[in-house]
Design an enzyme around this catalytic site. Structure first.
Site, PDB file in Angstrom:
ATOM      1  N   ASP A  90       0.843  -1.194   0.000  1.00  0.00           N
ATOM      2  CA  ASP A  90       0.000   0.000   0.000  1.00  0.00           C
ATOM      3  C   ASP A  90       0.879   1.244   0.000  1.00  0.00           C
ATOM      4  OD1 ASP A  90       0.760  -0.669   2.725  1.00  0.00           O
ATOM      5  OD2 ASP A  90      -0.561   0.954   3.365  1.00  0.00           O
ATOM      6  N   GLU A 153       0.181  -0.902   5.638  1.00  0.00           N
ATOM      7  CA  GLU A 153       1.204  -0.382   6.548  1.00  0.00           C
ATOM      8  C   GLU A 153       1.065   1.112   6.762  1.00  0.00           C
ATOM      9  OE1 GLU A 153       5.084   1.289   7.845  1.00  0.00           O
ATOM     10  OE2 GLU A 153       3.985   1.702   5.998  1.00  0.00           O
TER      11      GLU A 153
END
Length: 449
Positions: A90, A153
């Site tokens: 991400d 994250e």
């Protein structure tokens, strides 16, 4: 061995860059409110990436309440150690208001040779470093290799709880976190300490409702003025964070290069650094409080009223060796004690991310430093990081004897992670592929497998 690895890595680089550019094109922002489809598409792309590297059994694992993680368990010789490779797929949002000079999700190689795009460094560079490492090691890899790639994250991660609930999946002898980098390209750096990150919100209330600033201003306190006075107590006149019970220390490793820091931080000409002590102390071994955001009208919508309530979100970086829970409680207690004009103050916990310090005597860390030195042809700097990686604490819970290797291609000087014009140096990716491959070979050999 190193020459062969370097030659093989160089030959693989056109493929690595093509794959990196394809990953950057996927806007995998996992923040609430953003389209989930690209994030799921990115997860599938990561599975395909490692399958292309020759990995078997790569799969998506459902993470409760979060996005899936990518996982694989690749066997090596019997009795050999296990190295876990971690990265995340991400990325941070990339709003136009940040001031991008190229499209964030259209990877662009500029005249300086760097590849620009959101996630090019943080952390899709880590993905392709791991891809190339697995590919270069081949099926006759010298040890067991596990792959763990997270999908959230950058936001409120759910992976830590998942890892702690499934310890058998993530047991390892060394975990490589390819989500950080050196001070500058060409300068090998191994991160040996991470500050922790704790956060809370503080809400200040002074009135039952908004009232006319002309009729009532001057005696009735507005919440914004009270908030400013509270926030001002967090720092002294030098800019040092000053909160009773919040710990500070001194840095014993390599010095932070002031020119690199000034360039990387984008401090305007003439603007002074905060705090006292060495630059390394200030960014790696002293606490720092940041106001991340505040709920209040913007200037276009502001009217002539006293604000009855204001909420701010605060983050505090805490030093390696400190108890993050205790540090957050010290911050929250300090905020609760600040009540200008007897205003109402409500403080609520948001998160706790623990700090971390590397055991530099661990055989894996010794091997990592040697591999870096070979790959770069230069002495290795032991550096710190003000960034926080909460997963590290969870990995240490499930594998308490494992080494944590913190490195990557996100150089401090130019990468501008989380900001506009994020970029990565392809040369750093290549050097890190060499270093990581050599590290796994050397660590496996050092254990007698």
């Amino acid at each position: 061995m190193s020459e062969t690895t370097a030659t093989d890595a160089a030959a693989l680089m056109p493929d690595v860059i093509e794959r990196l550019e394809g990953l950057v094109r996927i806007p995998s922002v996992a923040f609430p409110g953003f389209d989930a489809e690209p994030v799921h598409r990115m997860g599938e792309a990561v599975v395909e990436l490692f399958e292309a590297a020759g990995a078997d059994g790569v799969r998506l694992l459902e993470v409760p309440d979060g996005y899936p993680c990518v996982y694989a368990d690749l066997p090596g010789p019997a009795g050999s150690p296990t190295v876990l490779l971690y990265a995340h797929y991400d990325v941070q949002p990339a709003p136009k208001s940040q001031g991008w000079t190229s499209e964030p999700f259209d990877p662009t190689t500029k005249d300086d040779g760097r590849i620009y795009g959101r996630g090019a460094a943080d952390d899709k560079s880590g993905l392709v470093i791991h891809y190339a490492t697995v590919k270069l090691l081949g099926r006759d890899r010298p040890c067991n290799v596990k792959i763990l790639v997270e999908g959230e994250e950058e936001t409120i991660s759910h992976l830590e709880a998942f890892v702690e609930s499934n310890p058998e999946l993530f047991a390892c002898d060394a975990a490589v976190i390819a989500d950080i980098g050196p001070q500058a390209p060409g300068r090998p750096g191994l991160t040996t300490a991470l500050r922790g990150d704790v956060a809370c919100t503080v809400t200040v209330r002074t009135l039952a409702n908004p009232v006319h600033s002309g009729m009532f201003g001057g005696a009735a306190p507005d919440a914004m003025t009270a908030m400013v006075r509270i926030l001002d107590t967090l720092h002294d006149e030098h800019g040092d964070t000053v909160i009773d019970g919040v710990e500070r220390g001194s840095w014993a490793g390599a010095d932070m290069d002031e020119d690199v820091y000034r360039d990387g931080s984008s401090i305007l000409p003439g603007v002074e650094f905060l705090g006292t002590g060495t630059l390394s102390d200030r960014i790696w071994m002293k606490p720092s409080v940041t106001v991340l955001g505040m709920d209040l009208p913007n200037t276009a919508e502001a009217s002539n009223v006293l604000l009855p309530e204001v909420t701010a979100k605060l983050s505090m970086r805490v030093i390696p060796g400190s108890d993050a829970e205790a540090q957050l409680e010290a911050l929250m207690s300090h905020l609760r004690a600040q009540r200008p004009w007897n205003c109402e103050v409500v403080v609520e916990r948001v998160k706790v991310g623990n700090p971390f310090a590397v055991d530099e005597a661990h055989p894996a860390i010794v091997a990592a430093k040697d591999a870096l030195s070979q790959a770069y042809g230069a002495p290795v700097e032991s550096i710190g990081s003000g960034a926080s990686i909460p997963l590290v604490a969870s990995l240490k819970k499930v594998a308490p004897d494992a080494a944590i290797v913190l490195w990557g291609a996100e150089d401090t000087e130019r990468s501008r992670i989380h900001a506009s014009d994020e970029s990565v140096d392809p040369g750093e990716i290549e050097r890190m592929i060499v270093a990581q491959t050599l590290f796994i070979e050397e660590f496996a050999a050092s254990t007698g497998s």
